[in-house]
Write a protein that holds these residues in place. Structure first.
Motif, mmCIF file in Angstrom:
data_model
loop_
_atom_site.group_PDB
_atom_site.id
_atom_site.type_symbol
_atom_site.label_atom_id
_atom_site.label_comp_id
_atom_site.label_asym_id
_atom_site.label_seq_id
_atom_site.Cartn_x
_atom_site.Cartn_y
_atom_site.Cartn_z
ATOM 1 N N ARG A 75 39.980 32.941 27.758
ATOM 2 C CA ARG A 75 38.861 32.510 28.507
ATOM 3 C C ARG A 75 39.013 30.936 29.115
ATOM 4 N N ARG A 76 39.596 30.230 28.343
ATOM 5 C CA ARG A 76 39.884 28.893 28.522
ATOM 6 C C ARG A 76 40.720 28.836 29.803
ATOM 7 N N PHE A 77 42.035 29.304 29.711
ATOM 8 C CA PHE A 77 42.658 29.450 30.731
ATOM 9 C C PHE A 77 42.072 30.008 32.335
ATOM 10 N N GLN A 78 41.329 31.182 32.078
ATOM 11 C CA GLN A 78 40.708 31.661 33.428
ATOM 12 C C GLN A 78 39.663 30.636 33.960
ATOM 13 N N LEU A 91 38.949 35.869 42.884
ATOM 14 C CA LEU A 91 38.935 36.982 41.692
ATOM 15 C C LEU A 91 40.649 37.184 41.862
ATOM 16 N N THR A 92 41.227 37.019 43.092
ATOM 17 C CA THR A 92 42.752 37.356 43.148
ATOM 18 C C THR A 92 43.303 36.199 42.142
ATOM 19 N N HIS A 93 42.998 35.024 42.396
ATOM 20 C CA HIS A 93 43.691 34.116 41.469
ATOM 21 C C HIS A 93 43.181 34.106 39.978
ATOM 22 N N LEU A 94 42.117 34.824 39.765
ATOM 23 C CA LEU A 94 41.844 34.979 38.280
ATOM 24 C C LEU A 94 42.659 36.154 37.780
ATOM 25 N N GLY A 95 43.136 37.018 38.581
ATOM 26 C CA GLY A 95 43.835 38.090 38.036
ATOM 27 C C GLY A 95 45.389 37.825 38.007
ATOM 28 N N ALA A 96 45.772 36.694 38.681
ATOM 29 C CA ALA A 96 47.111 36.215 38.597
ATOM 30 C C ALA A 96 47.237 35.304 37.201
ATOM 31 N N ALA A 97 46.152 34.673 36.870
ATOM 32 C CA ALA A 97 46.141 33.771 35.687
ATOM 33 C C ALA A 97 45.923 34.781 34.484
ATOM 34 N N TYR A 98 45.433 35.863 34.736
ATOM 35 C CA TYR A 98 45.563 36.852 33.539
ATOM 36 C C TYR A 98 46.924 37.342 33.382
ATOM 37 N N ARG A 99 47.647 37.665 34.262
ATOM 38 C CA ARG A 99 49.090 38.052 33.929
ATOM 39 C C ARG A 99 50.134 36.677 33.453
ATOM 40 N N GLU A 100 49.769 35.608 34.357
ATOM 41 C CA GLU A 100 50.511 34.446 33.901
ATOM 42 C C GLU A 100 50.178 34.099 32.140
ATOM 43 N N ASP A 135 33.578 36.926 31.176
ATOM 44 C CA ASP A 135 32.548 36.438 31.866
ATOM 45 C C ASP A 135 33.091 36.183 33.356
ATOM 46 N N THR A 136 34.015 35.327 33.324
ATOM 47 C CA THR A 136 34.305 34.738 34.453
ATOM 48 C C THR A 136 34.820 35.855 35.770
ATOM 49 N N SER A 137 35.597 36.732 35.196
ATOM 50 C CA SER A 137 36.099 37.700 36.183
ATOM 51 C C SER A 137 34.878 38.447 36.855
ATOM 52 N N LYS A 160 35.827 45.408 34.527
ATOM 53 C CA LYS A 160 36.476 46.160 33.433
ATOM 54 C C LYS A 160 37.501 47.149 34.019
ATOM 55 N N ILE A 161 37.245 47.588 35.059
ATOM 56 C CA ILE A 161 38.033 48.303 35.805
ATOM 57 C C ILE A 161 39.353 47.737 36.304
ATOM 58 N N PHE A 162 39.060 46.409 36.747
ATOM 59 C CA PHE A 162 40.434 45.444 37.298
ATOM 60 C C PHE A 162 41.084 45.314 36.024
ATOM 61 N N TRP A 163 40.227 45.027 34.694
ATOM 62 C CA TRP A 163 41.050 44.697 33.452
ATOM 63 C C TRP A 163 41.802 45.760 33.183
#
Length: 211
Positions: A75-78, A91-100, A135-137, A160-163
């Motif tokens: 959560r903090r990272f996102q 949203l794309t940047h959040l997805g990249a952050a999840y992977r990172e 929450d952020t995504s 959640k589908i993105f997740w």
């Protein structure tokens, strides 16, 4: 020479908690779940087992804390991802952050999602912490809907589908099935494909094909 526990104690209880969790997660990585005992952790950081039992209540409480810590870190990272004017870019940047984040902390990722410790079941409190990690995504998806980029709908459900897509791709990469180069390329392609599925432009193209 001071112990890890003594060094942390001088910095306060939050530092002590972090030291214990860091030791526990490292034990999981190096020696597996069988090594995750209160006595072993106490020995490694130079404290008494009473300190651990007072703070976590026991091994189950410690593992629950690791689970919560993993989601809190996510959560903090996102939340640190800078906002952009374009909601879809954000949203794309959040997805990249999840992977990172997952690749940077694979041990926590496994505790969160892969039942690294057999028999562990997160508490209701831990599950609530896990839910807030997205929450952020969900807010980013809602912004895409409000801007007319995505079709109207349940933003949290779409997030959640993105997740689900993100988790599948990241899990394969962490398990070694994708090289970092292939993993990044495939992850980006997958996220773009999911975004197209909810895009208003995608919808209008389908309507045009039907006439």
């Amino acid at each position: 020479m001071s112990t890890l526990y003594q060094d942390a104690l001088r910095a306060g209880q939050d530092a002590v908690r972090t030291t214990i969790l860091d030791c526990a997660i490292n034990l999981l990585v190096t020696d597996g779940p069988a090594a995750l005992t209160m006595r072993r952790i106490a020995t490694d950081i130079g404290s008494s087992t009473k300190v651990l039992y007072t703070m976590f209540g026991g091994k189950e409480g410690l593992i629950d804390a690791l689970y919560r810590e993993g989601f809190a870190r996510l959560r903090r990272f996102q939340e640190q991802v800078p906002r952009t004017e374009d909601p879809l870019t954000h949203l794309t940047h959040l997805g990249a952050a999840y992977r990172e984040h997952a690749i940077a902390e694979p041990a926590y990722y496994r505790v969160m999602f892969e039942q690294t410790v057999p028999g562990f079941r997160p508490s209701a409190e831990a599950l609530a912490v896990a839910e807030t990690a997205f929450d952020t995504s969900a807010a980013a998806v809602a912004a895409c809907m409000e801007a007319g980029i995505f079709q109207p709908g349940d933003a949290r459900e779409v997030s959640k589908i993105f997740w689900a897509a993100s988790h599948g791709a990241v899990s394969l990469e962490i398990a070694g099935h994708f090289t970092p180069e292939d993993g990044g390329r495939r992850y980006d392609a997958l996220m773009a494909a999911v975004a197209r599925a909810f895009s208003t432009q995608h919808d209008s193209k389908n309507e045009g094909q039907g006439t």
